[in-house]
Each structure stands twice: as structure tokens, then as C-alpha cells.
Scaffold this active site. Structure first.
Site, PDB file in Angstrom:
ATOM      1  NE  ARG A  18      -3.017  -1.609   3.021  1.00  0.00           N
ATOM      2  CZ  ARG A  18      -4.659  -0.823   3.928  1.00  0.00           C
ATOM      3  NH1 ARG A  18      -5.319  -1.114   3.186  1.00  0.00           N
ATOM      4  NH2 ARG A  18      -3.957  -1.554   5.793  1.00  0.00           N
ATOM      5  CE  LYS A  76     -15.006  -5.572   1.070  1.00  0.00           C
ATOM      6  NZ  LYS A  76     -16.254  -5.798   2.324  1.00  0.00           N
ATOM      7  CG  ASP A  77      -8.265  -0.190   5.549  1.00  0.00           C
ATOM      8  OD1 ASP A  77      -8.298  -0.189   6.786  1.00  0.00           O
ATOM      9  OD2 ASP A  77      -7.454   0.757   4.715  1.00  0.00           O
ATOM     10  NE  ARG A  78      -8.591   8.439   4.828  1.00  0.00           N
ATOM     11  CZ  ARG A  78      -8.300   8.785   5.945  1.00  0.00           C
ATOM     12  NH1 ARG A  78      -7.948   8.485   7.020  1.00  0.00           N
ATOM     13  NH2 ARG A  78      -8.114  10.150   5.254  1.00  0.00           N
ATOM     14  CB  VAL A 343      -4.247  -2.186  10.305  1.00  0.00           C
ATOM     15  CG1 VAL A 343      -3.506  -1.871  10.683  1.00  0.00           C
ATOM     16  CG2 VAL A 343      -5.440  -1.538  10.026  1.00  0.00           C
TER      17      VAL A 343
END
Length: 347
Positions: A18, A76-78, A343
Site C-alpha cells: 500500500r 472495507k479499509d480506507r 492495516v
């Protein structure tokens, strides 16, 4: 938090993930086809750099509804590019133009009507595409490890995001069990963290003993793709065949009140792994909260697993996971991966 052991030997790489949101892509796999009628508008949304709760609030404002009028199947992750469904309760079937939601963070890909609210957990799984950069490690050994995972599966860890920043959710759960007042949403989060920590300790013990994907006396089995369990029952050729083709998996406890279902060697290992002082406090707190004993599969096999080297130090991985499983479980078996953006998530 206990350090998690590796199932396949020493770590093979160090890497970063990421560096940009596009290095972590998640597509929700829907569990049903829309009915095409009803009073719930289903929106399929691609989001970038925004978390699920933030997008749900934007949709509520767009629809002129309270936040409770918008539902989603999973978080869902940012720090990622993700695609997921939201449902909007519009009993008069009047909705603004979905294109008005589109901005730098949100793009509406599809909208259709459905006859039911989207429930939490109503997804078939998630498809991941991950890009690891700045890899230090032998490509041949990494290829072999990935092939091994594709064939054998891997331990079904709860990911680090379940435990909060710096693992703080477990100490917070202990404080809650000792009387600290928490909001309802915080309480639910901390109960889940306590359960997950105990499960990971049991799974760690089985990984260390090398039996995380094989049978112990007194084993409780979980059906693949289901929460249904059966056993214990005597070991047989039929069970061995089902285990080999991933129709069933060994399971571990999600702690709560009631009698532990496993018996014999399996129960002895489970209780022994969570008999330290902190674990006993977590167990007592979960029992006092009236959660019931449940089970979770100890083994996970990623589906549609593929990888390719984009550059000598850049690796792209793709695979699908069932609901409630974590992409970090795959990365863990490769070696230390620095998460530059935050994370990762799983549903």
C-alpha cells in the site's frame, strides 16, 4: 498479543504494501442477485481512500435519510481501492441521481432495486489483488511458498486489525470486564477482539505442534463455506478423504458460556493454550457477557490464487477469501510486510 508462528518455515521476504491505495484492491463477492423490485436501492460503489462508514454517511446525506437507513454487508479499509454494496431504504422508491454521489473518493458502478435490506455478512467473500514492493528475498523460494499455500491452505488467523492500534482492543476488553463503561458499539468491538485473541492462541498452539490442518482425538469439524459443525466422532477413511479435499476443516473455539464441544486431545490443547491469567480473565468476561460457545475453522484455502512478478522486486498477488478471513494471513506466511497505508481488512 502473542507473536504468531509460521506454518511453512522461516520467513522468505521483507516487503512494503500500500505504497499507493491501488496496491490493495478488494472486490466484494455478492451473495445474491438483486430482485429488481422492492423498496431498497442497492448501490455498487467503488471507493478510494475512504472507509465504509464514511461512504455510508455520504449516501445517507445524498438520500436525505438518517444513517440507519443505509446498510452494508462488510467493512472495507480506507487505504485501498474497494468495491462493495450498500442498500438504501427508500419506501417511496424515489431516489436522487446516483451520479451525484460520484467524486474523487466514490464512484457508483451500478444501482438496482431489491426487496430486502442488505444484512451484515451477506457476501460470498472478497477478491483481493495486492502489490508488494521493495521485496528483499529469493523469488524462486517465494514462488514455491505460494504454490505450497495454494495446495495446502494456511492457518485461518484473525488479522491484526481486529485488535486495534498497537493491539489495544484486548487491554480495553479487560478493562471493560473489570467495570469500565463502554458505548454499545465499542462493547461489541471489544468482545470480538477478546474472542479473536483466544482463538489465535489456540491456533498458534496447533501451528507450533504441526497439527493445524490435521485431526486430533476429540476434533470438532467445520463444513467448508459454512458455520455448521459436527463431531467429535471416530476418525475414519471417510473423514480423511473429506479433510484432504477441503470439504471439512478442524475448528477452534470462539469462547462463550456453555460446554466446550471438543473432547479428548483437542479439548486438552484448547484449554491448555488459554489457561494463562489474561486468557482466564477474557474467558470469564465473555461468559459473563452471555456469549455462547461457537467454532471457527482453523484452516483456510485461498481460491483462484495467482501471482506474477511485475518487476524483480514487485510482486502482484490475487486470490479470493471467504467472509471473515484476512488477507494478512496470506502475507504472514511470506514474511514481514510493512503496511505503509494502514492495516488491512477482512469481512
Amino acid at each position: 498479543m502473542i507473536p504468531l508462528p509460521l506454518a511453512f518455515g522461516a520467513p522468505l521476504l521483507t516487503a512494503k504494501i500500500r505504497t499507493v491505495p491501488e496496491d490493495f484492491q478488494v472486490d466484494e463477492l455478492p451473495a445474491f442477485e438483486p430482485s429488481g423490485e422492492g423498496e431498497h436501492l442497492l448501490l455498487t460503489v467503488c471507493k478510494r481512500g475512504a472507509n465504509t462508514v464514511h461512504v455510508a454517511k455520504q449516501i445517507a446525506r445524498w438520500a436525505g435519510l438518517p444513517e440507519m437507513g443505509v446498510s452494508y454487508a462488510g467493512m472495507k479499509d480506507r487505504h485501498a481501492v474497494t468495491t462493495q454494496r450498500f442498500s438504501v431504504h427508500l419506501p417511496k422508491r424515489v431516489a436522487p441521481d446516483p451520479a451525484l454521489l460520484n467524486d474523487a473518493e466514490i464512484e457508483v458502478l451500478e444501482s438496482t432495486w431489491h426487496n430486502r435490506k442488505l444484512q451484515r455478512g451477506a457476501l460470498a467473500g472478497n477478491r483481493f489483488k495486492l502489490v508488494l514492493r521493495d521485496i528483499q528475498g529469493d523469488a524462486g523460494l517465494i514462488d514455491a511458498r505460494l504454490a505450497q499455500i495454494a495446495v495446502r491452505g494456511l492457518p485461518n488467523w484473525f488479522g491484526e486489525q481486529r485488535f486495534g492500534r498497537d493491539g489495544g482492543n484486548v487491554p480495553a476488553a479487560l478493562a471493560m470486564f473489570q467495570g469500565r463503561r463502554m458505548r454499545k458499539d465499542q462493547r461489541s468491538l471489544l468482545l470480538s477482539a477478546a474472542r479473536s485473541a483466544l482463538f489465535n492462541q489456540v491456533l498458534a498452539a496447533r501451528v507450533e505442534q504441526g497439527n493445524w490442518d490435521s485431526a486430533l482425538d476429540g476434533e470438532v469439524w467445520m463444513l467448508d463455506g459454512s458455520r455448521s459443525v459436527f463431531g467429535p466422532e471416530a476418525w475414519s477413511d471417510a473423514l480423511a478423504e473429506r479433510l484432504a479435499r477441503f470439504d471439512i476443516h478442524p475448528s477452534g473455539p470462539l469462547w462463550g458460556e456453555g460446554e466446550l464441544r471438543s473432547t479428548g486431545d483437542a479439548a486438552a490443547l484448547e484449554l491448555g493454550a488459554i489457561s494463562d491469567e489474561q486468557s482466564l480473565q477474557l474467558r470469564a468476561g465473555l461468559e459473563d457477557a452471555r456469549l455462547k460457545q461457537e467454532r471457527r475453522a482453523l484452516r483456510l484455502r485461498p481460491a483462484l490464487m495467482q501471482h506474477q512478478w511485475l518487476q524483480p522486486d514487485v510482486l502482484e498477488l490475487s486470490f479470493a477469501l471467504p467472509p471473515g478471513c484476512y488477507a494478512t494471513a496470506v502475507l504472514h506466511e511470506l514474511g514481514p510486510v510493512q503496511d505503509v497505508g494502514g492495516v488491512t481488512s477482512g469481512d
